[in-house]
Design a protein around this motif. Structure first.
Motif, PDB file in Angstrom:
ATOM      1  N   MET A   1       0.600  -1.140   0.026  1.00 50.32           N
ATOM      2  CA  MET A   1      -0.160  -0.178  -0.095  1.00 50.32           C
ATOM      3  C   MET A   1       0.963   1.245  -0.181  1.00 50.32           C
ATOM      4  SD  MET A   1      -3.928  -0.285   1.351  1.00 50.32           S
ATOM      5  CE  MET A   1      -3.814  -1.903   1.709  1.00 50.32           C
ATOM      6  N   PRO A   2       0.017   2.294  -0.838  1.00 47.11           N
ATOM      7  CA  PRO A   2       1.407   3.556  -0.577  1.00 47.11           C
ATOM      8  C   PRO A   2       1.281   3.792   1.093  1.00 47.11           C
ATOM      9  CG  PRO A   2      -0.436   3.707  -2.091  1.00 47.11           C
ATOM     10  CD  PRO A   2      -0.751   2.692  -1.429  1.00 47.11           C
ATOM     11  N   ARG A   3       1.786   5.188   1.236  1.00 45.42           N
ATOM     12  CA  ARG A   3       2.607   5.699   2.795  1.00 45.42           C
ATOM     13  C   ARG A   3       1.030   6.247   3.270  1.00 45.42           C
ATOM     14  NH1 ARG A   3       6.768   7.824  -1.294  1.00 45.42           N
ATOM     15  NH2 ARG A   3       8.949   6.397  -0.731  1.00 45.42           N
ATOM     16  N   SER A   4       0.747   5.429   4.421  1.00 43.81           N
ATOM     17  CA  SER A   4       0.638   6.848   4.763  1.00 43.81           C
ATOM     18  C   SER A   4      -1.293   5.767   5.175  1.00 43.81           C
ATOM     19  CB  SER A   4      -0.004   7.814   5.170  1.00 43.81           C
ATOM     20  OG  SER A   4       1.319   8.397   5.713  1.00 43.81           O
ATOM     21  N   LEU A   5      -1.503   4.768   4.196  1.00 41.48           N
ATOM     22  CA  LEU A   5      -2.768   3.574   3.550  1.00 41.48           C
ATOM     23  C   LEU A   5      -2.516   2.734   4.092  1.00 41.48           C
ATOM     24  CD1 LEU A   5      -3.203   5.519   0.307  1.00 41.48           C
ATOM     25  CD2 LEU A   5      -4.698   6.234   2.446  1.00 41.48           C
ATOM     26  N   ASP A  46      -3.699 -10.724   4.057  1.00 42.33           N
ATOM     27  CA  ASP A  46      -2.994  -8.709   3.960  1.00 42.33           C
ATOM     28  C   ASP A  46      -1.918  -8.208   3.380  1.00 42.33           C
ATOM     29  OD1 ASP A  46      -5.887  -9.109   5.475  1.00 42.33           O
ATOM     30  OD2 ASP A  46      -5.186  -9.471   7.049  1.00 42.33           O
ATOM     31  N   LEU A  47      -2.568  -7.159   2.492  1.00 42.52           N
ATOM     32  CA  LEU A  47      -1.682  -6.444   2.097  1.00 42.52           C
ATOM     33  C   LEU A  47      -0.270  -5.187   2.609  1.00 42.52           C
ATOM     34  CD1 LEU A  47      -2.681  -4.922  -0.934  1.00 42.52           C
ATOM     35  CD2 LEU A  47      -1.797  -6.872  -0.877  1.00 42.52           C
ATOM     36  N   GLY A  48       0.263  -5.193   2.895  1.00 37.17           N
ATOM     37  CA  GLY A  48       1.086  -4.328   4.128  1.00 37.17           C
ATOM     38  C   GLY A  48       1.130  -3.362   3.634  1.00 37.17           C
ATOM     39  N   SER A  49       0.478  -2.352   5.433  1.00 35.39           N
ATOM     40  CA  SER A  49       0.652  -1.312   5.294  1.00 35.39           C
ATOM     41  C   SER A  49       1.722   0.213   4.776  1.00 35.39           C
ATOM     42  CB  SER A  49       0.123  -0.599   6.442  1.00 35.39           C
ATOM     43  OG  SER A  49      -1.357  -1.065   6.788  1.00 35.39           O
ATOM     44  N   GLY A  50       1.792   0.834   4.707  1.00 33.27           N
ATOM     45  CA  GLY A  50       2.221   2.453   3.726  1.00 33.27           C
ATOM     46  C   GLY A  50       3.086   3.080   5.783  1.00 33.27           C
ATOM     47  N   GLY A  51       3.861   2.675   6.058  1.00 34.51           N
ATOM     48  CA  GLY A  51       4.886   4.165   6.838  1.00 34.51           C
ATOM     49  C   GLY A  51       4.750   5.130   6.638  1.00 34.51           C
ATOM     50  N   GLY A  52       4.065   6.112   8.100  1.00 30.48           N
ATOM     51  CA  GLY A  52       4.086   7.460   7.938  1.00 30.48           C
ATOM     52  C   GLY A  52       4.861   8.130   7.537  1.00 30.48           C
ATOM     53  N   ASN A  53       3.479   9.073   7.314  1.00 30.55           N
ATOM     54  CA  ASN A  53       4.295  10.003   6.365  1.00 30.55           C
ATOM     55  C   ASN A  53       4.611  10.357   4.832  1.00 30.55           C
ATOM     56  OD1 ASN A  53       6.014  13.264   6.754  1.00 30.55           O
ATOM     57  ND2 ASN A  53       7.192  12.982   7.989  1.00 30.55           N
ATOM     58  N   THR A  54       5.555  11.384   4.755  1.00 30.92           N
ATOM     59  CA  THR A  54       5.994  11.491   2.968  1.00 30.92           C
ATOM     60  C   THR A  54       7.023  11.153   2.710  1.00 30.92           C
ATOM     61  OG1 THR A  54       7.150  13.147   2.834  1.00 30.92           O
ATOM     62  CG2 THR A  54       4.732  13.748   2.864  1.00 30.92           C
ATOM     63  N   GLY A  56       7.648   7.608   4.299  1.00 24.41           N
ATOM     64  CA  GLY A  56       7.809   6.207   4.673  1.00 24.41           C
ATOM     65  C   GLY A  56       7.687   5.964   3.330  1.00 24.41           C
ATOM     66  N   GLY A  57       8.038   4.429   4.186  1.00 25.07           N
ATOM     67  CA  GLY A  57       8.334   3.010   3.125  1.00 25.07           C
ATOM     68  C   GLY A  57       6.817   2.077   2.928  1.00 25.07           C
ATOM     69  N   VAL A  58       6.546   2.045   1.792  1.00 27.36           N
ATOM     70  CA  VAL A  58       5.375   1.649   0.601  1.00 27.36           C
ATOM     71  C   VAL A  58       5.004  -0.137   1.516  1.00 27.36           C
ATOM     72  CG1 VAL A  58       5.292   2.927  -0.973  1.00 27.36           C
ATOM     73  CG2 VAL A  58       6.180   0.723  -1.096  1.00 27.36           C
ATOM     74  N   GLY A  59       3.689  -0.267   1.155  1.00 28.75           N
ATOM     75  CA  GLY A  59       3.626  -1.953   2.075  1.00 28.75           C
ATOM     76  C   GLY A  59       3.792  -3.466   1.534  1.00 28.75           C
ATOM     77  N   GLY A  60       4.360  -4.241   1.468  1.00 28.45           N
ATOM     78  CA  GLY A  60       4.417  -4.868   0.534  1.00 28.45           C
ATOM     79  C   GLY A  60       2.870  -6.002   0.133  1.00 28.45           C
ATOM     80  N   GLY A  61       3.133  -6.858  -0.282  1.00 21.26           N
ATOM     81  CA  GLY A  61       1.951  -7.318  -1.076  1.00 21.26           C
ATOM     82  C   GLY A  61       1.535  -8.488  -0.731  1.00 21.26           C
ATOM     83  N   ALA A  62       1.289  -9.238  -1.109  1.00 22.06           N
ATOM     84  CA  ALA A  62       1.087 -10.740  -0.484  1.00 22.06           C
ATOM     85  C   ALA A  62       0.554 -11.945  -2.567  1.00 22.06           C
ATOM     86  CB  ALA A  62      -0.870 -10.760  -0.438  1.00 22.06           C
ATOM     87  N   VAL A  63       1.402 -12.637  -1.746  1.00 21.99           N
ATOM     88  CA  VAL A  63       1.309 -14.168  -2.555  1.00 21.99           C
ATOM     89  C   VAL A  63       0.384 -15.241  -2.813  1.00 21.99           C
ATOM     90  CG1 VAL A  63       3.073 -15.393  -3.675  1.00 21.99           C
ATOM     91  CG2 VAL A  63       3.282 -12.822  -3.577  1.00 21.99           C
ATOM     92  N   SER A  76      13.232 -16.678  -7.146  1.00 21.44           N
ATOM     93  CA  SER A  76      12.363 -16.472  -6.034  1.00 21.44           C
ATOM     94  C   SER A  76      11.199 -15.621  -6.793  1.00 21.44           C
ATOM     95  CB  SER A  76      13.345 -15.101  -5.356  1.00 21.44           C
ATOM     96  OG  SER A  76      13.747 -13.698  -6.619  1.00 21.44           O
ATOM     97  N   ILE A  77       9.762 -15.817  -5.544  1.00 22.48           N
ATOM     98  CA  ILE A  77       9.295 -14.870  -5.444  1.00 22.48           C
ATOM     99  C   ILE A  77       8.919 -14.120  -4.383  1.00 22.48           C
ATOM    100  CG2 ILE A  77       6.309 -14.513  -5.688  1.00 22.48           C
ATOM    101  CD1 ILE A  77       6.717 -17.969  -6.416  1.00 22.48           C
ATOM    102  N   SER A  78       8.687 -12.834  -5.024  1.00 18.83           N
ATOM    103  CA  SER A  78       8.735 -11.774  -3.097  1.00 18.83           C
ATOM    104  C   SER A  78       7.745 -10.763  -4.269  1.00 18.83           C
ATOM    105  CB  SER A  78      10.320 -10.854  -3.925  1.00 18.83           C
ATOM    106  OG  SER A  78      10.177 -10.322  -4.582  1.00 18.83           O
ATOM    107  N   ALA A  79       7.160 -10.250  -2.536  1.00 22.67           N
ATOM    108  CA  ALA A  79       5.983  -9.311  -2.963  1.00 22.67           C
ATOM    109  C   ALA A  79       6.937  -7.951  -2.098  1.00 22.67           C
ATOM    110  CB  ALA A  79       4.617 -10.016  -2.421  1.00 22.67           C
ATOM    111  N   ASN A  80       7.564  -7.527  -1.721  1.00 24.84           N
ATOM    112  CA  ASN A  80       8.510  -6.814  -1.005  1.00 24.84           C
ATOM    113  C   ASN A  80       7.722  -5.120  -0.654  1.00 24.84           C
ATOM    114  OD1 ASN A  80       9.915  -8.881  -0.993  1.00 24.84           O
ATOM    115  ND2 ASN A  80      11.450  -7.833  -1.639  1.00 24.84           N
ATOM    116  N   GLY A  81       7.972  -5.185   0.219  1.00 24.94           N
ATOM    117  CA  GLY A  81       7.838  -3.117   0.376  1.00 24.94           C
ATOM    118  C   GLY A  81       9.107  -2.276   0.081  1.00 24.94           C
ATOM    119  N   SER A  82       9.124  -0.958   0.814  1.00 23.27           N
ATOM    120  CA  SER A  82      10.294  -0.853   0.378  1.00 23.27           C
ATOM    121  C   SER A  82      10.720   0.174   1.937  1.00 23.27           C
ATOM    122  CB  SER A  82       9.936   0.512  -0.276  1.00 23.27           C
ATOM    123  OG  SER A  82       8.920   1.608   0.081  1.00 23.27           O
TER     124      SER A  82
END
Length: 85
Positions: A1-5, A46-54, A56-63, A76-82
């Motif tokens: 998910m995008p930052r703060s979401l 569930d999808l990973g949520s984003g960190g706070g502020n502008t 913040g990292g984005v949340g990871g996906g789901a596989v 490899s299979i990945s659904a990494n956030g940042s």
């Protein structure tokens, strides 16, 4: 998910943002409360949520892999956030 979401999104105060939660509460950052706990620690779908502020990292996906019989995954299979920027 995008930052703060997302259901466990990090929060922000001034120019500081906290970490997002998932299996546990996200990290606190100078007054910004960490994101809420959500999702299953046993079957995390569930999808990973984003960190706070502008910054913040984005949340990871789901596989989810459903297979019958023998399955080989040769890459490899990945659904990494940042991380926060």
């Amino acid at each position: 998910m995008p930052r703060s979401l997302g259901p466990g999104a990090g929060t922000a105060t001034s120019n500081r943002g906290s970490g997002a939660g998932y299996g546990e509460t996200g990290n606190i950052s100078t007054g910004a409360v960490g994101g809420s706990t959500y999702g299953s620690p046993i079957e995390p779908i569930d999808l990973g949520s984003g960190g706070g502020n502008t910054q913040g990292g984005v949340g990871g996906g789901a596989v989810k892999i459903s297979a019958s019989g023998t399955t080989a995954i040769n890459r490899s299979i990945s659904a990494n956030g940042s991380s926060a920027s």
